[in-house]
Design a protein around this motif. Structure first.
Motif, mmCIF file in Angstrom:
data_model
loop_
_atom_site.group_PDB
_atom_site.id
_atom_site.type_symbol
_atom_site.label_atom_id
_atom_site.label_comp_id
_atom_site.label_asym_id
_atom_site.label_seq_id
_atom_site.Cartn_x
_atom_site.Cartn_y
_atom_site.Cartn_z
ATOM 1 N N GLU A 175 28.077 46.026 24.310
ATOM 2 C CA GLU A 175 27.489 44.693 24.426
ATOM 3 C C GLU A 175 27.644 43.845 23.168
ATOM 4 O O GLU A 175 27.368 42.650 23.189
ATOM 5 C CB GLU A 175 26.000 44.816 24.783
ATOM 6 C CG GLU A 175 25.776 45.556 26.103
ATOM 7 C CD GLU A 175 24.303 45.680 26.461
ATOM 8 O OE1 GLU A 175 23.474 45.038 25.775
ATOM 9 O OE2 GLU A 175 23.992 46.407 27.416
ATOM 10 N N SER A 228 14.084 41.580 20.920
ATOM 11 C CA SER A 228 15.215 40.655 21.029
ATOM 12 C C SER A 228 16.485 41.290 20.475
ATOM 13 O O SER A 228 16.444 42.128 19.573
ATOM 14 C CB SER A 228 14.908 39.352 20.281
ATOM 15 O OG SER A 228 14.641 39.621 18.913
ATOM 16 N N ASP A 229 17.608 40.880 21.051
ATOM 17 C CA ASP A 229 18.907 41.381 20.621
ATOM 18 C C ASP A 229 19.549 40.413 19.638
ATOM 19 O O ASP A 229 19.324 39.204 19.689
ATOM 20 C CB ASP A 229 19.836 41.563 21.823
ATOM 21 C CG ASP A 229 19.357 42.671 22.757
ATOM 22 O OD1 ASP A 229 18.763 43.637 22.251
ATOM 23 O OD2 ASP A 229 19.575 42.544 23.982
ATOM 24 N N ARG A 273 25.802 51.562 23.611
ATOM 25 C CA ARG A 273 25.327 50.272 24.131
ATOM 26 C C ARG A 273 25.702 49.140 23.185
ATOM 27 O O ARG A 273 26.154 48.067 23.628
ATOM 28 C CB ARG A 273 23.812 50.320 24.304
ATOM 29 C CG ARG A 273 23.196 49.000 24.753
ATOM 30 C CD ARG A 273 21.684 49.095 24.881
ATOM 31 N NE ARG A 273 21.099 47.784 25.146
ATOM 32 C CZ ARG A 273 20.755 46.913 24.193
ATOM 33 N NH1 ARG A 273 20.944 47.217 22.915
ATOM 34 N NH2 ARG A 273 20.223 45.744 24.524
ATOM 35 N N VAL A 274 25.571 49.379 21.881
ATOM 36 C CA VAL A 274 25.934 48.346 20.899
ATOM 37 C C VAL A 274 27.425 48.028 20.976
ATOM 38 O O VAL A 274 27.832 46.862 20.938
ATOM 39 C CB VAL A 274 25.552 48.804 19.477
ATOM 40 C CG1 VAL A 274 26.089 47.822 18.436
ATOM 41 C CG2 VAL A 274 24.042 48.918 19.340
ATOM 42 N N LYS A 296 22.564 54.921 22.188
ATOM 43 C CA LYS A 296 22.254 53.586 21.657
ATOM 44 C C LYS A 296 23.476 52.965 20.978
ATOM 45 O O LYS A 296 23.705 51.754 21.081
ATOM 46 C CB LYS A 296 21.074 53.679 20.693
ATOM 47 C CG LYS A 296 19.784 54.132 21.375
ATOM 48 C CD LYS A 296 18.637 54.267 20.401
ATOM 49 C CE LYS A 296 17.374 54.747 21.136
ATOM 50 N NZ LYS A 296 16.223 54.919 20.221
ATOM 51 N N GLN A 301 25.791 43.791 20.644
ATOM 52 C CA GLN A 301 24.470 43.312 20.255
ATOM 53 C C GLN A 301 23.640 44.493 19.774
ATOM 54 O O GLN A 301 23.770 45.611 20.295
ATOM 55 C CB GLN A 301 23.752 42.653 21.433
ATOM 56 C CG GLN A 301 24.383 41.362 21.924
ATOM 57 C CD GLN A 301 23.589 40.751 23.065
ATOM 58 O OE1 GLN A 301 22.995 41.461 23.880
ATOM 59 N NE2 GLN A 301 23.563 39.419 23.129
ATOM 60 N N VAL A 302 22.798 44.262 18.781
ATOM 61 C CA VAL A 302 21.887 45.312 18.324
ATOM 62 C C VAL A 302 20.448 44.865 18.547
ATOM 63 O O VAL A 302 20.146 43.664 18.503
ATOM 64 C CB VAL A 302 22.089 45.648 16.824
ATOM 65 C CG1 VAL A 302 23.461 46.224 16.578
ATOM 66 C CG2 VAL A 302 21.847 44.429 15.942
ATOM 67 N N ARG A 303 19.591 45.838 18.805
ATOM 68 C CA ARG A 303 18.162 45.564 18.929
ATOM 69 C C ARG A 303 17.452 46.401 17.870
ATOM 70 O O ARG A 303 17.395 47.631 17.977
ATOM 71 C CB ARG A 303 17.648 45.916 20.306
ATOM 72 C CG ARG A 303 16.131 45.713 20.451
ATOM 73 C CD ARG A 303 15.663 45.914 21.872
ATOM 74 N NE ARG A 303 16.228 44.900 22.766
ATOM 75 C CZ ARG A 303 15.952 44.840 24.062
ATOM 76 N NH1 ARG A 303 15.116 45.711 24.608
ATOM 77 N NH2 ARG A 303 16.503 43.905 24.810
#
Length: 446
Positions: free
Chosen positions: A255, A265-266, A251-252, A248, A257-259
């Motif tokens: 991208e 939503s991100d 991925r942050v 995880k 972006q955090v979810r």
């Protein structure tokens, strides 16, 4: 033109008269000046003093200015050097600037031209302009000075940094200094220990959670990525992060972006990542305990803090600094260590590094009733601290470092001879030196 005063300049020239004259002229302008009458002497000065800029004659016996420049770049990458010569020529100037010399000036040197070159070199390198960023790092060690120069340079970019070092060496202190030296200094610095929390709680702390995401989540909460928006996020002990969470985090980082937990939503984030570990991450990757793709995302630039035992010249400086702090809080009458007490501190092994030194000083100040801390108090404090054993990995690494340093001291930096004594071939031995960031040339002539 604005002179960058208080900078520490090193002048190297084999003409004592010119050396004295130029030194007096620069000192009168507010610079701190050290001098050396040969390249070798200049290197010795650099090994024991914090120098911001070197000004060297080109033509000198044994080691000329360009050879000195080459050695300086090996030991202190990025150190600005100005070359002076009475034998100036276009080929000399072209050769010097191609090699990375900041400026090439001919003798007799025009005063304004020299001051302008010094000012520009110091301004571009950042030397002596602002030391506030590293005010909490007390050191005179060449190893640490080289590390801090690299840290200051990399702070200006936005790349991810991995700080490595034994427990207690001050990885978070260095991370805070990097943040303070960066363009993000006015934004938040947020730190978290990735090995101190269970997986779900760590995920919630990092990314936040929505209301009802799990039992007890009675309201939504932003995570540390959002809290550090525009600033720096320090992930301490990143090597202890659970594998599922490593995915995880990757991925942050990819991208930006955090979810939050329980959300669909991100959220875009702009954060500079500084991570740290005392673990051997390449070994952890071999064992399947750390993701290779995450390692390369985090390890764009690697900085390794040397253990305290590898920089004994810092121990008196640190001990006196910590003594003043502890005494100021509790016992202002405490002034200093006795000579024998300081010798004991310098000779100690310090498996717990600076953190252990802090504990020892705090204990000494708490127990003393006299203005001078004696040897017996230090011995008692050290005995209590040394009951805690280092990890096997830390102990082995420390043994290797001490063994390699001893070999290089015995052989005066002769790698072939040192490898033979160690029963290793030269290639293996060079790998060992690289692992512990040792430079054989530092031991020549010792």
């Amino acid at each position: 033109m604005t002179l960058v005063v208080n900078a520490h300049l090193l002048l190297v020239d084999d003409d004592p008269g010119l050396l004295k004259l130029l030194g007096m002229r620069l000192a009168s302008e507010g610079y701190q000046v050290s001098t050396a009458e040969s390249g070798q002497e200049g290197l010795r000065v650099l090994s024991r003093e914090k120098i911001d800029l070197v000004i060297s004659d080109l033509r000198m016996d044994e080691m000329d200015g360009l050879q000195l420049f080459s050695e300086i770049q090996k030991r202190s990458p990025g150190m600005p050097v100005i070359i002076l010569t009475a034998h100036g020529s276009i080929p000399d100037a072209v050769s010097a600037t191609r090699q990375g010399v900041f400026s090439f000036l001919t003798k007799p040197v025009d005063r304004e031209a020299l001051y302008k070159a010094i000012d520009e070199a110091l301004s571009q390198s950042g030397s002596a302009v602002d030391e506030a960023w590293r005010e909490n790092i007390v050191t005179r060690s060449p190893l640490m000075q080289r590390l801090l120069e690299q840290a200051r340079m990399v702070a200006q970019s936005d790349v991810s940094i991995l700080i490595q070092g034994q427990s207690g060496t001050g990885k978070e202190v260095l991370a805070r200094a990097i943040h303070a030296a960066s363009p993000r200094a006015g934004k938040p610095f947020v730190a978290i220990n990735c090995g101190a929390l269970p997986e779900q709680l760590l995920e919630s702390e990092l990314f936040g959670h929505a209301r009802g995401a799990f039992t007890g989540a009675v309201s939504s909460r932003e995570g540390l990525f959002q809290a550090a928006q525009g600033g720096s996020l320090f992930l301490d002990e990143i090597g202890d992060m659970p594998l599922a969470l490593q995915v995880k985090l990757l991925r942050v980082l990819q991208e930006r972006q955090v979810r939050p937990l329980g959300s669909n939503s991100d959220i875009a984030v702009d954060v500079r990542i500084i991570s740290a570990t005392h673990r051997d991450l390449p070994k952890a990757m071999e064992l399947g305990e750390f993701r290779e793709d995450l390692f390369y995302r985090l390890n764009v630039v690697s900085l390794k803090i040397p253990p305290l035992q590898a920089r004994p010249e810092d121990i008196p400086l640190l001990a006196n600094h910590l003594l003043r702090q502890a005494a100021g809080r509790n016992k202002p009458f405490v002034r200093r260590f006795s000579t024998e007490a300081m010798k004991l501190l310098v000779a100690a092994a310090w498996p717990g590094n600076v953190r252990q030194l802090v504990n020892v000083i705090e204990q000494c100040v708490a127990l003393t009733a006299a203005p001078v801390i004696n040897e017996a108090l230090v011995a008692q404090a050290l005995e209590g601290e040394n009951t805690a054993l280092p990890t096997f990995a830390d102990a082995r690494s420390q043994f290797e470092l001490n063994y390699l340093r001893k070999l290089l001291q015995i052989t005066k930096g002769n790698v072939t001879q040192a490898a033979r004594m160690a029963g290793r071939n030269r290639t293996e031995f060079y790998k060992l030196l690289a692992r512990h960031e040792l430079d054989a040339s530092d031991f020549k002539g010792t």
